[in-house]
Write an enzyme that holds these catalytic residues in place. Structure first.
Site, PDB file in Angstrom:
ATOM      1  N   ARG A   1      11.661 -74.772   9.582  1.00  0.00           N
ATOM      2  CA  ARG A   1      13.103 -74.203  10.479  1.00  0.00           C
ATOM      3  C   ARG A   1      12.420 -74.204  11.777  1.00  0.00           C
ATOM      4  O   ARG A   1      11.740 -74.984  12.399  1.00  0.00           O
ATOM      5  CB  ARG A   1      14.083 -73.304   9.709  1.00  0.00           C
ATOM      6  CG  ARG A   1      15.423 -73.999  10.490  1.00  0.00           C
ATOM      7  CD  ARG A   1      17.099 -73.254   9.788  1.00  0.00           C
ATOM      8  NE  ARG A   1      16.883 -72.245  10.375  1.00  0.00           N
ATOM      9  CZ  ARG A   1      17.837 -70.848  10.184  1.00  0.00           C
ATOM     10  NH1 ARG A   1      18.348 -71.352   9.066  1.00  0.00           N
ATOM     11  NH2 ARG A   1      17.887 -70.284  10.568  1.00  0.00           N
TER      12      ARG A   1
ATOM     13  N   LYS B   1      27.444 -63.881  10.078  1.00  0.00           N
ATOM     14  CA  LYS B   1      27.662 -65.287  10.446  1.00  0.00           C
ATOM     15  C   LYS B   1      28.072 -65.560   9.237  1.00  0.00           C
ATOM     16  O   LYS B   1      29.095 -66.268   9.505  1.00  0.00           O
ATOM     17  CB  LYS B   1      26.187 -65.770  10.354  1.00  0.00           C
ATOM     18  CG  LYS B   1      25.488 -65.736   9.420  1.00  0.00           C
ATOM     19  CD  LYS B   1      24.198 -66.528  10.572  1.00  0.00           C
ATOM     20  CE  LYS B   1      23.533 -67.232   8.799  1.00  0.00           C
ATOM     21  NZ  LYS B   1      21.788 -67.654   9.317  1.00  0.00           N
TER      22      LYS B   1
HETATM   23  C1  LIG Z   1      21.330 -66.854   8.211  1.00  0.00           C
HETATM   24  C2  LIG Z   1      19.983 -66.089   8.994  1.00  0.00           C
HETATM   25  C3  LIG Z   1      19.303 -64.542   8.252  1.00  0.00           C
HETATM   26  C4  LIG Z   1      20.284 -64.271   7.292  1.00  0.00           C
HETATM   27  O1  LIG Z   1      20.346 -64.426   6.357  1.00  0.00           O
HETATM   28  P1  LIG Z   1      20.527 -63.954   5.135  1.00  0.00           P
HETATM   29  O2  LIG Z   1      19.790 -64.651   3.937  1.00  0.00           O
HETATM   30  O3  LIG Z   1      22.043 -64.125   5.019  1.00  0.00           O
HETATM   31  O4  LIG Z   1      19.944 -62.381   4.585  1.00  0.00           O
HETATM   32  C5  LIG Z   1      18.344 -64.223   8.582  1.00  0.00           C
HETATM   33  N1  LIG Z   1      17.798 -64.642  10.219  1.00  0.00           N
HETATM   34  C6  LIG Z   1      18.340 -65.573  10.700  1.00  0.00           C
HETATM   35  C7  LIG Z   1      17.733 -66.607  11.845  1.00  0.00           C
HETATM   36  C8  LIG Z   1      18.883 -66.517  10.208  1.00  0.00           C
HETATM   37  O5  LIG Z   1      19.713 -67.636  10.730  1.00  0.00           O
END
Ligand SMILES: *Cc1c(COP(=O)(O)O)cnc(C)c1O
Length: 357
Positions: A133, A36
């Site tokens: 969250r 993402k």
């Molecule tokens: C964005 C996200 C991740 C990845 O996080 P990083 O800090 O970029 O490794 C993992 N799990 C969820 C649910 C996320 O939204």
């Protein structure tokens, strides 16, 4: 080759991925590569696959659809990170092999959509272990797990948690143990073993590196540390990873000596902010053709010494280059490293040229 551009070093990304996947493999943890932060860029996603990730994850269904259409993937390799919208249930079952969930109403809709499509949909149930969250509250967990037994087309793979995203809560032996305990109770309720505990994101990697991640945690979803080589807990480089797999270049369009402080009666700037500007006399100022539409100003790290980011509007980046040693001229290009937020915006902006090297 238009400017601004972002140079993406695929070899460095493969190397970052291999390091993290290798470290995780020693402890029987699988790594899911999170795309993402780069708008599911295909070559970056492919670099993650080449580096050995088990699957790819993104928060947007459009991105998963794009990855599925354009990459050779095995079944069970696309995971939807953001808990689904009720309105996208059918598309989730079509596009995602696995989704993270926390709402029974949505899981019921996924079940219905999966039944219609005649295929099972795999789910990781998120538990809120403190970051506030997404996630089922622990007190409600068993009743939710019990309900899941009614859904013939939903296969629960296990529990998951996400930390350090909203509340900034860090993974600890205590909250990870809680997640493991919740998983055991869920297994008891279901009278079967759950294959996965999806422990977290890049914030779990320091624990993994120190050998402190609980043995039961067997999946991590990693974006930022693969992309930027950053230990996000203490903001240092992670192991021997590269921090400069992405470099932004932008072009000088104005170069003048100007008083650092604005002149005239002042209101708010274009973004409704009151700028605080220190009196520093006449400075050498450069304007670069890139702005808030393309980057997060706070997240730009100039590669050249003596270059200081002052601020930006939508399309103009203002720099103080008084202390820059070489002679700058109009048309020159300056380079920057990016933090996650600046990277995310640069990769999403159609005005930033993506170059692979
Ligand atoms: C964005 C996200 C991740 C990845 O996080 P990083 O800090 O970029 O490794 C993992 N799990 C969820 C649910 C996320 O939204």
């Amino acid at each position: 080759m238009f400017n601004p551009r972002i140079e993406i070093n695929i070899k460095k990304l493969i190397s970052n991925t291999k390091q993290i996947v290798g470290l995780a493999a020693q402890q029987k943890v699988e790594i899911i590569g999170v795309t993402k932060g780069v708008c599911a860029d295909l070559r970056v996603a492919q670099a993650m696959l080449t580096g050995g990730v088990k699957g790819l994850a993104d928060s947007r269904l459009q991105n998963l659809r794009y990855l599925r259409k354009n990459l050779k993937l095995t079944t069970e390799s696309l995971l939807l990170l953001r808990i689904p919208m009720l309105s996208e249930a059918k598309a989730v079952v079509e596009q995602a092999d696995i989704s993270l969930n926390s709402e029974l109403k949505v899981i019921a809709a996924l079940n219905e959509a999966a039944a219609k499509l005649g295929k099972k949909h795999k789910v990781i149930l998120m538990v809120d272990i403190g970051d506030r969250r997404e996630g089922v509250m622990p007190a409600k967990l068993l009743s939710v797990v019990k309900e899941l037994k009614n859904f013939a087309y939903i296969e629960l793979l296990g529990l998951g948690s996400n930390l350090a995203c909203y509340g900034g809560v860090l993974p600890s032996a205590k909250n990870m143990q809680a997640l493991v305990n919740f998983s055991r109770s869920a297994e008891k309720e279901l009278e079967r073993a759950l294959p996965l505990i999806s422990g977290g994101n890049s914030s779990s990697l320091p624990q993994l590196k120190k050998g402190e991640l609980l043995a039961e945690i067997n999946q991590l979803r990693i974006g930022e540390t693969i992309l930027l080589g950053r230990n996000i807990v203490d903001d240092t480089p992670f192991g021997d990873t590269y921090q400069d797999a992405f470099l932004l270049s932008a072009e000088v369009i104005e170069l003048k000596e100007k008083g650092a402080e604005p002149r005239g009666e002042r209101g708010e700037n274009a973004f409704g902010e009151q700028q605080e500007i220190k009196k520093r006399g006449v400075r050498k100022r450069a304007i670069l053709a890139v702005g808030r539409q393309d980057i997060d100003v706070e997240g730009l790290i100039p590669l050249q010494e003596g270059v200081k980011v002052e601020g930006a509007s939508s399309d103009h980046l203002l720099l103080d280059v008084s202390d820059y040693v070489s002679q700058l001229k109009i048309g020159d290009v300056l380079k920057f490293q990016l933090n996650y937020s600046a990277l995310l915006r640069a990769m999403t902006s159609p005005y930033v040229n993506k170059i692979y090297c």
